[in-house]
Design an enzyme around this catalytic site. Structure first.
Site, mmCIF file in Angstrom:
data_model
loop_
_atom_site.group_PDB
_atom_site.id
_atom_site.type_symbol
_atom_site.label_atom_id
_atom_site.label_comp_id
_atom_site.label_asym_id
_atom_site.label_seq_id
_atom_site.Cartn_x
_atom_site.Cartn_y
_atom_site.Cartn_z
ATOM 1 C CE LYS A 80 6.999 7.563 -2.743
ATOM 2 N NZ LYS A 80 6.082 7.203 -1.675
ATOM 3 N N GLY A 181 -9.922 4.642 -5.878
ATOM 4 C CA GLY A 181 -8.812 3.690 -5.964
ATOM 5 C C GLY A 181 -8.930 2.619 -4.896
ATOM 6 C CB VAL A 182 -10.656 -0.422 -4.458
ATOM 7 C CG1 VAL A 182 -11.709 0.439 -3.807
ATOM 8 C CG2 VAL A 182 -11.052 -0.735 -5.911
ATOM 9 N N GLY A 183 -6.910 -0.138 -4.533
ATOM 10 C CA GLY A 183 -5.693 -0.950 -4.602
ATOM 11 C C GLY A 183 -5.336 -1.420 -3.197
ATOM 12 C CB VAL A 185 -4.088 2.241 0.852
ATOM 13 C CG1 VAL A 185 -4.668 2.976 2.050
ATOM 14 C CG2 VAL A 185 -2.580 2.188 0.951
HETATM 15 P P1 NAD Z 1 -2.033 0.788 -5.453
HETATM 16 O O1 NAD Z 1 -1.283 0.921 -6.730
HETATM 17 O O2 NAD Z 1 -2.086 -0.547 -4.813
HETATM 18 O O3 NAD Z 1 -3.536 1.309 -5.619
HETATM 19 C C1 NAD Z 1 -3.889 2.443 -6.327
HETATM 20 C C2 NAD Z 1 -5.203 2.138 -7.022
HETATM 21 O O4 NAD Z 1 -5.692 3.346 -7.584
HETATM 22 C C3 NAD Z 1 -5.070 1.123 -8.158
HETATM 23 O O5 NAD Z 1 -6.065 0.120 -8.015
HETATM 24 C C4 NAD Z 1 -5.272 1.965 -9.409
HETATM 25 O O6 NAD Z 1 -5.846 1.235 -10.482
HETATM 26 C C5 NAD Z 1 -6.205 3.028 -8.884
HETATM 27 N N1 NAD Z 1 -6.263 4.258 -9.677
HETATM 28 C C6 NAD Z 1 -5.267 4.917 -10.315
HETATM 29 N N2 NAD Z 1 -5.753 6.020 -10.911
HETATM 30 C C7 NAD Z 1 -7.075 6.066 -10.642
HETATM 31 C C8 NAD Z 1 -8.124 6.974 -10.943
HETATM 32 N N3 NAD Z 1 -7.915 8.071 -11.683
HETATM 33 N N4 NAD Z 1 -9.373 6.715 -10.503
HETATM 34 C C9 NAD Z 1 -9.609 5.611 -9.744
HETATM 35 N N5 NAD Z 1 -8.657 4.718 -9.417
HETATM 36 C C10 NAD Z 1 -7.412 4.940 -9.849
HETATM 37 O O7 NAD Z 1 -1.388 1.871 -4.453
HETATM 38 P P2 NAD Z 1 -1.538 1.938 -2.864
HETATM 39 O O8 NAD Z 1 -0.321 1.352 -2.248
HETATM 40 O O9 NAD Z 1 -2.883 1.493 -2.465
HETATM 41 O O10 NAD Z 1 -1.422 3.516 -2.639
HETATM 42 C C11 NAD Z 1 -2.506 4.387 -2.943
HETATM 43 C C12 NAD Z 1 -2.114 5.837 -2.635
HETATM 44 O O11 NAD Z 1 -1.770 5.941 -1.247
HETATM 45 C C13 NAD Z 1 -0.871 6.332 -3.386
HETATM 46 O O12 NAD Z 1 -0.983 7.700 -3.648
HETATM 47 C C14 NAD Z 1 0.257 6.092 -2.408
HETATM 48 O O13 NAD Z 1 1.372 6.929 -2.648
HETATM 49 C C15 NAD Z 1 -0.445 6.433 -1.108
HETATM 50 N N6 NAD Z 1 0.167 5.812 0.058
HETATM 51 C C16 NAD Z 1 0.272 4.474 0.126
HETATM 52 C C17 NAD Z 1 0.829 3.899 1.259
HETATM 53 C C18 NAD Z 1 0.941 2.404 1.407
HETATM 54 O O14 NAD Z 1 1.109 1.935 2.544
HETATM 55 N N7 NAD Z 1 0.799 1.633 0.353
HETATM 56 C C19 NAD Z 1 1.265 4.704 2.320
HETATM 57 C C20 NAD Z 1 1.102 6.095 2.216
HETATM 58 C C21 NAD Z 1 0.550 6.630 1.081
#
Ligand code: NAD
Length: 350
Positions: A80, A181-183, A185
């Site tokens: 990572k 978290g609605v990013g 994923v």
């Molecule tokens: P992202 O940055 O696009 O989304 C994360 C969201 O969480 C953001 O909108 C952020 O503002 C929000 N957030 C942060 N802290 C918060 C809190 N305390 N309360 C509410 N919302 C909060 O990231 P992502 O790519 O969607 O990944 C999300 C999680 O999934 C991470 O832990 C990542 O490591 C894990 N993950 C992602 C993938 C992938 O394909 N992107 C794969 C495996 C695991």
């Protein structure tokens, strides 16, 4: 700051620090294991309180990738990267190009992709400097591109397996799910859950992301500080890790915790705490493997989108087995998953 004696060191093979004065890049790459293949795991760009927090995060995340890739049956080890974000080092093409040169200097021991705080576009700059990157835009039926829709699909199917096991229901119709978290994923997951008939509760600390989600799916907005404790059937953490702790677990009302965030358990004892409370926990690195399955298919160039879909579909059966074994043995699900991961890596070492 001690590394070899660090609580999260866990026999990492190597650790690499990178600095670039011009772009301001400060990054750490952790290679936990190359027993199964090159260490693969995304790059997280985040504002850390200090360097020690960044080190702890990258060590925990890279070990998690070893376990995730092993359980998913991929020919990849675990690694990572974290980029320490700051005002002095804003996102820029040059920062990611320089990071690409850093990754390239490792000669293929580490393959990167996007994670929290990074996008497909950022990876394009990384790709200008190295071949050891995945999660790039793809054309036609080739596997690859943004991994998050695949992560969300695996999570949806994992939630279905958990609902079957814990609530005895074979549909998500009317099931109440709280998504933290609605990013990337989280938003995809909300779309899938809504299509499956689930009732959504969402929170995000980023108002733009929250508004975007609200515009697409009907959902009740919850304050970020309350989301974990909402009265729902399923809690789906899709933000950051370290959220399941001795402080939060007693207040969780959901019967299931199943979501995409990495390192949801603060410590292994928290997995046991969930089990003691009768909360079914889908081990994070098992349910969220969809993205790395897509990344691996893209990197090796040996699979179509249909192959990726089929492979992601296997996450559900893997979870069903873990849930069943947990019920039969009375052991927490995270322990069974860790045991499985370690046995796959040990077999590869031999
Ligand atoms: P992202 O940055 O696009 O989304 C994360 C969201 O969480 C953001 O909108 C952020 O503002 C929000 N957030 C942060 N802290 C918060 C809190 N305390 N309360 C509410 N919302 C909060 O990231 P992502 O790519 O969607 O990944 C999300 C999680 O999934 C991470 O832990 C990542 O490591 C894990 N993950 C992602 C993938 C992938 O394909 N992107 C794969 C495996 C695991």
């Amino acid at each position: 700051m001690s590394v070899f004696d660090h609580a999260e060191f866990d026999n990492h093979e190597s650790l690499h620090y990178f600095f670039d004065e011009k772009s301001g890049l400060r990054a750490i790459v952790a290679v936990h294991s190359t027993a199964l293949g090159p260490a693969a795991g995304g790059t997280r760009r985040w504002v850390y309180l200090n360097e020690a927090d960044a080190l702890t995060d990258v060590l925990r995340l890279s070990r998690g990738m070893t376990y995730k890739n092993a359980v998913a049956g991929l020919k990849l080890g675990g690694g990572k990267a974290v980029i320490l974000a700051s005002h002095e080092a804003p996102k820029s093409p040059e920062l990611f190009r320089h990071f690409g040169r850093c990754v390239d200097s490792l000669g293929g021991r580490y393959i990167t992709a996007e994670d929290v705080g990074c996008s497909v576009d950022d990876m394009r700059y990384v790709h200008e400097e190295t071949e050891f990157v995945s999660g790039l835009p793809q054309s036609g039926n080739d596997a690859g591109g943004d991994p998050s829709p695949w992560t969300a699909l695996g999570c949806l199917q994992g939630i279905e397996a958990a609902v079957e096991e814990q609530l005895g229901k074979d549909s998500l119709q009317g099931i109440r799910v709280a998504v933290q978290g609605v990013g990337h994923v989280g938003l995809h997951l909300c779309r899938l859950l809504h299509a499956a008939g689930a009732e959504l509760y969402i929170a995000d600390v980023n108002n733009d992301n929250l508004k975007m989600a609200q515009a697409e799916v009907p959902a009740t907005i919850v304050a970020p500080s309350e989301l974990l404790f909402t009265d729902v059937d399923v809690l789906a953490p899709c933000a950051l890790g370290n959220i399941l702790t001795s402080m939060t677990i007693p207040k969780i009302r959901a019967k299931i915790v199943a979501g995409a965030a990495n390192n949801q358990l603060s410590t292994p004892a928290d997995g046991a705490r969930l089990a003691e409370r009768g909360i079914l926990y889908a081990p994070d690195y098992v349910i969220n493997a969809g993205g790395i399955i897509s990344v691996a298919a893209e990197y090796y160039g040996d699979a179509s989108e249909d192959d990726v879909r089929a492979d992601v579909g296997r996450i559900k059966d893997r979870l069903r087995k873990i849930f069943r074994d947990a019920k039969e043995t009375g052991r927490p699900t995270h322990e069974l998953a860790d045991e499985l991961a370690r046995s796959v890596v040990a077999a590869a070492r031999q």
